[in-house]
Design a protein around this motif. Sequence first.
Motif, short mmCIF file in Angstrom:
data_model
loop_
_atom_site.label_atom_id
_atom_site.label_comp_id
_atom_site.label_asym_id
_atom_site.label_seq_id
_atom_site.Cartn_x
_atom_site.Cartn_y
_atom_site.Cartn_z
N THR A 1 10.50 -58.91 48.62
CA THR A 1 9.70 -59.11 47.42
C THR A 1 8.80 -57.92 47.10
O THR A 1 8.19 -57.88 46.05
CB THR A 1 8.84 -60.37 47.56
N ALA A 2 8.68 -56.96 48.03
CA ALA A 2 7.82 -55.81 47.75
C ALA A 2 8.47 -54.92 46.69
O ALA A 2 9.67 -54.71 46.72
CB ALA A 2 7.59 -55.00 49.02
N ARG A 3 7.70 -54.45 45.74
CA ARG A 3 8.24 -53.53 44.75
C ARG A 3 8.46 -52.17 45.39
O ARG A 3 7.70 -51.79 46.27
CB ARG A 3 7.24 -53.36 43.61
N PRO A 4 9.51 -51.45 44.93
CA PRO A 4 9.70 -50.10 45.49
C PRO A 4 8.45 -49.26 45.28
O PRO A 4 7.91 -49.20 44.19
CB PRO A 4 10.88 -49.55 44.68
N SER A 5 7.98 -48.66 46.34
CA SER A 5 6.75 -47.88 46.25
C SER A 5 7.14 -46.40 46.24
O SER A 5 7.78 -45.92 47.17
CB SER A 5 5.87 -48.20 47.46
N PRO A 6 6.73 -45.67 45.18
CA PRO A 6 7.06 -44.24 45.13
C PRO A 6 6.53 -43.50 46.35
O PRO A 6 7.16 -42.56 46.84
CB PRO A 6 6.36 -43.76 43.86
N ARG A 7 5.40 -43.94 46.87
CA ARG A 7 4.81 -43.25 48.01
C ARG A 7 5.73 -43.33 49.24
O ARG A 7 5.95 -42.34 49.93
CB ARG A 7 3.44 -43.87 48.31
#
Lengths: 299, 303
Positions: free
Chosen positions: A14-20
Amino acid sequence: MPVDRASYRGWEGTARPSPRSVLAIAGTMISRRMKLKLVRYLTSASVFGAIMFSAGWFLLTTMFDDNFRALLSTNPGADQLLIANRMVFGRLLFIALVITAVVGAPMIAEDRRAKALRLYFSRPITHLEYVLGKFLAVAAFAVVVLVVPLIAMYVLELGLSDKDGLAAERLPTLLASFGPALLACGVLTMLVLGISSLSARTNHASIGFFAVFGITGMVSQILAGVFRNPTWQAISPWSSLRRVTAQMLPMPELKASRMFQLPVDSTWDVGTAWLSLAVWTGLGLGALFWSMRKVEVVA
Amino acid sequence: MIATFERVAKWYGHVVGLVDAHVEVGTGVTGLLGPNGAGKSTFLKLLTGQLRPSMGTVRIFEKNPFTTPSILRRIGFLPEPEAFYESQTGRQFVTYLTRLHGFSAGEARRRADDVIERVGLAEAARRPIRTYSKGMRQRIKLAQAMAHDPEVLVLDEPLTGMDPVGRRQTIDVIRELGENGATVIVSSHILHEVEAMTEQLILLYEGRVRAWGTRSEIRSVLDDVPHRIRVGTPRPRELARLLVDSEHLVAVRMDGNSLVIETRNPEAFYDHLPAVVLDEGIPIESVEAEDVGIEAIFEYLVA
């Protein structure tokens, strides 16, 4: 070894893709691969080779008189950047093939071998972020090999020419050259990652990658010869890539020797070549998706 | 409770990983004990969301870790297998994995330096991991698990391969974390390692949770089972004759040049033995408790 076929944490995270996180993976992978001498040599060879070649070409066509220029092209006002791009692109494509194999084959294979996937997925990242990070790392090298020389050649022509308004005149050519370069980056990267994800051994992944190109290349040529139909070449991703990129970079007619022409058979249907590239890219993506869900775990 | 397992089962095809596990884990240090193949790694993978249970529910902070990767920001994990890029330095390794928790590169480096110092590897931090000993590798793995200040630490066999000093230091770090309010779950197949860290235990055997609770709670269950002590002596028959009337003994049998004694009160037996052998001048070559190992305890539990 028991295999957990369906229950490894999948794409439903459920975590959104994180650019970091994606950039952290990509950055670390790039810095690790840059330590390989072969990678440094190949990137240098592509950039400086293109610069040296185009410098010679532009000197010939720009700085010498119109008669000599007319010998090389039908039109003294022809887009010399496009001609130079076409002549260099085939060589760059081959270097891109080699560098994606060297950089990309270990990308997932070494994580599987080192059991690093357990470490990755004990972090708050999804499989999508992991794959995106790896994709960016491989694609970055392919971009350096394919796109940076094109930019360098553009800058070089501007530097060697005293013609007014050349920057604006050549910009569409430069931007049009990015299309085939980025297409090649995407196809090669996706294929190499797909193959890398299928093996836990870097050597096997590298051999597999070259085997796909080598075997399909041979088979496609044999079939095209036997059936006297060049469209059989679409079996090979390499032939398809060259056919499509040749179509995307249209070559002005040259008076000069055929050595300046790219040896691409342009008699077969480009639509089939596009379809072939779509299938090969889909196979790479499918292999990635399948292998990321099917991770071996020790009971 | 920080983490709960409710009727959790996990199968790998036809192979059982974990069956019908019902456990609650609170703050402090909890030891996960069991022989190899007992299901410890499966338990920890389920807890850290790396596996989906075949049945039942796993909750950590009231959430399902498998479908909620964001919960992993609050968990630190030390896996048992080696999982390194050997050419990376220890500092690069910890920084990289800390960045995957969402920290900037600078903040991750700062945290990596702090935690590497804490596990006693500051001097080796800039060396490639391929030059590390087994114990140093374990410590750098512990560092990456702690770098983001997790509320829950899951450590799979953290003391494996460590020298006695490293072992002591690591045990101290783990105890300190537990005393400061963190939840630490430590798996091991060596009883005395876990005993040095905690009173709270979960005992696994053949994929089943055989017992969980404090050590005294579990020991009280085992008090009915006599302890087995092997005494090495060249005169076992004479020693047996002297000991057989002792009220602490349940059984005595000879086994070559040694005597195997079963007693419900080993402390009383150890007090009684010197007096007997000194009076009669019976030489004693060795005294060894045979069933203090985790395997023996599990044998009792299974029986």
